[in-house]
Motif scaffolding. Structure first.
Motif, short mmCIF file in Angstrom:
data_model
loop_
_atom_site.label_atom_id
_atom_site.label_comp_id
_atom_site.label_asym_id
_atom_site.label_seq_id
_atom_site.Cartn_x
_atom_site.Cartn_y
_atom_site.Cartn_z
N ALA A 235 62.92 11.66 59.73
CA ALA A 235 63.38 10.26 59.67
C ALA A 235 63.72 9.82 58.25
N ALA A 236 63.27 10.56 57.26
CA ALA A 236 63.45 10.16 55.86
C ALA A 236 64.90 9.84 55.49
N LEU A 272 55.92 -4.25 63.14
CA LEU A 272 55.39 -3.46 64.25
C LEU A 272 56.47 -2.97 65.22
N PRO A 273 57.43 -3.82 65.63
CA PRO A 273 58.48 -3.31 66.52
C PRO A 273 59.28 -2.17 65.90
N TYR A 277 59.53 1.70 67.27
CA TYR A 277 60.83 2.33 67.52
C TYR A 277 60.87 3.74 66.95
N TRP A 278 60.23 3.93 65.79
CA TRP A 278 60.31 5.22 65.10
C TRP A 278 59.16 6.17 65.42
N PRO A 280 57.31 9.12 66.94
CA PRO A 280 56.15 9.46 66.09
C PRO A 280 56.51 9.76 64.64
N ASN A 281 57.68 9.34 64.21
CA ASN A 281 58.15 9.70 62.86
C ASN A 281 57.70 8.75 61.76
N VAL A 282 57.09 7.64 62.14
CA VAL A 282 56.61 6.67 61.14
C VAL A 282 55.18 6.26 61.49
N ARG A 283 54.35 6.21 60.49
CA ARG A 283 52.95 5.80 60.68
C ARG A 283 52.57 4.82 59.59
N ILE A 284 51.77 3.81 59.94
CA ILE A 284 51.29 2.84 58.95
C ILE A 284 50.10 3.44 58.21
#
Length: 308
Positions: A235-236, A272-273, A277-278, A280-284
C-alpha cells in the motif's frame, strides 16, 4: 463510470493548457491537440465542445474546424482564472447549479474563498436546495448574516446571526462553514431549512479564514490527535503518491518497504473509515485505544466476541 482522482488531475491540466493557448489568441485544431496530449480526437472534441463549450460565446469556431477565443476576450483571463475553471469543468456534477451564469461566476476570483471542492463524488440536491445553495453562496460572498433551522439527530434547532464563510464539498457532501458567535461550526447542507438572509453584514475574521484554509476536512475541533499508521509495502506507493489521511506526513521508510505515516485528526471518524478501507495493509500504531476501537468495531460487524 467513476473518474479517478488521477484522471481528474490529467483532465484539469489538459483543459488549463488548452484555455491558456486560447487566451493567448491561438487557433487550435482537434487533431493537433490530440497528438500533443496523447489522447483520442474524440476526447479532445468533448473537451472543446462540451467542457469548454460551457464558456458560451468566449470561444468561436473557425471555418477550417478550429477553435479560438473571441478576440474581445484575448488576455482577459488570468492563469489563476484558467486553472480554477479547468479544475472544475469536467467535474460539473459536484455543483448543484452549473449553468453558464455559474461558470462565469467561477471565473470571479471572489468565489475562491467561499467555494471549495474536496473529493470527486457528489450528492443530488433538489430544486429548493439548489436555490438555497445559491442564496448561501451569495451571502458568504457578500458577507451577509444568515439564519436557518437545522435538523439534528436529537431534533431541530434554530440558528441566528451566523457568519457564513464558505461551502465545502467533502467526499461528495456539501457543508457550510459558519461562525456561530466565536465558534466555527460545520453544518451539513442537506439538513438546513427555512433559510433567512439578513441585509446586515459582517467582517471576515482573518484568523478563522486562515484556519479554514488549513483544514482538509469538515471536523473543526481545534484539538487534534496525532495518529501514527504502519502502511504495508503493497500500500505504500498509494500513500506516497498523494495524501490519503488528514495532515498526512511520512515519518519513516522502513527496510521492508513499508511506511510509518502520521496524521492529525479532530475526530476518530476522520481516520477509522480510511483504515478499515485499507485493512489489512494499514494498522494504527498509536494511540493504542484507537486501534482497539477499530478492532472492536470489526468484531461487532463480524459477530465475534470482543476481547477484554
Amino acid at each position: 463510470m467513476t473518474r479517478s482522482s488521477a484522471d481528474c488531475d490529467t483532465l484539469a491540466d489538459r483543459l488549463t493548457r488548452i484555455l491558456f493557448k486560447l487566451n493567448q489568441g491561438h487557433t487550435l485544431h482537434p487533431a493537433d491537440l490530440a497528438e500533443e496530449f496523447a489522447v483520442s480526437r474524440r476526447t479532445i472534441q468533448r473537451d472543446l465542445s462540451q467542457r469548454l463549450g460551457q464558456l458560451g460565446d468566449l470561444i468561436d469556431r473557425t471555418e477550417d474546424g478550429g477553435y479560438r477565443m473571441a478576440p474581445q476576450y484575448f488576455g482577459k483571463l488570468t492563469l489563476t482564472d484558467l486553472e480554477r475553471f479547468a479544475a472544475l469543468t469536467g467535474l460539473s456534477g459536484l455543483y448543484p447549479v452549473f449553468d453558464d451564469a455559474f461558470v462565469r461566476e467561477l471565473l470571479d476570483s471572489r468565489l475562491e474563498s467561499v467555494l471549495q471542492v474536496r473529493g470527486h463524488n457528489h450528492e443530488a440536491l433538489d430544486t429548493e436546495q439548489q436555490q438555497r445553495f445559491r442564496q448561501i453562496e451569495a451571502a458568504a460572498r457578500e458577507r451577509q448574516l444568515i439564519g436557518f433551522r437545522y435538523r439534528k439527530p436529537e431534533g431541530e434547532k434554530t440558528y441566528e446571526a451566523l457568519h457564513p464563510y464558505r461551502l465545502v464539498n467533502h467526499t461528495g457532501v456539501w457543508y457550510l462553514m459558519a461562525l456561530d458567535g466565536s465558534t466555527l461550526k460545520s453544518f451539513a447542507f442537506g439538513r438546513i431549512s427555512a433559510l433567512l438572509v439578513s441585509p446586515e453584514r459582517f467582517e471576515l475574521d482573518p484568523a478563522q479564514n486562515a484556519r479554514l484554509d488549513a483544514e482538509d476536512g469538515i471536523w473543526l475541533n481545534e484539538t487534534k490527535t496525532e495518529v501514527v499508521l504502519k502502511v504495508s509495502r503493497d500500500a505504500a506507493p498509494y500513500f506516497l503518491r498523494r495524501k490519503l489521511v488528514p495532515a498526512q506526513e511520512t515519518v519513516r521508510h522502513l527496510e521492508d518497504g513499508s511506511l510509518l505515516v502520521s496524521s492529525r485528526v479532530a475526530h476518530p471518524n476522520q481516520i477509522l473509515p480510511i483504515v478499515r478501507y485499507w485493512v489489512p495493509n494499514v494498522r494504527i500504531v498509536s494511540p493504542d485505544a484507537l486501534q482497539d476501537e477499530m478492532e472492536h468495531g470489526l468484531r461487532r460487524y463480524l459477530g465475534l466476541p470482543c476481547q477484554e
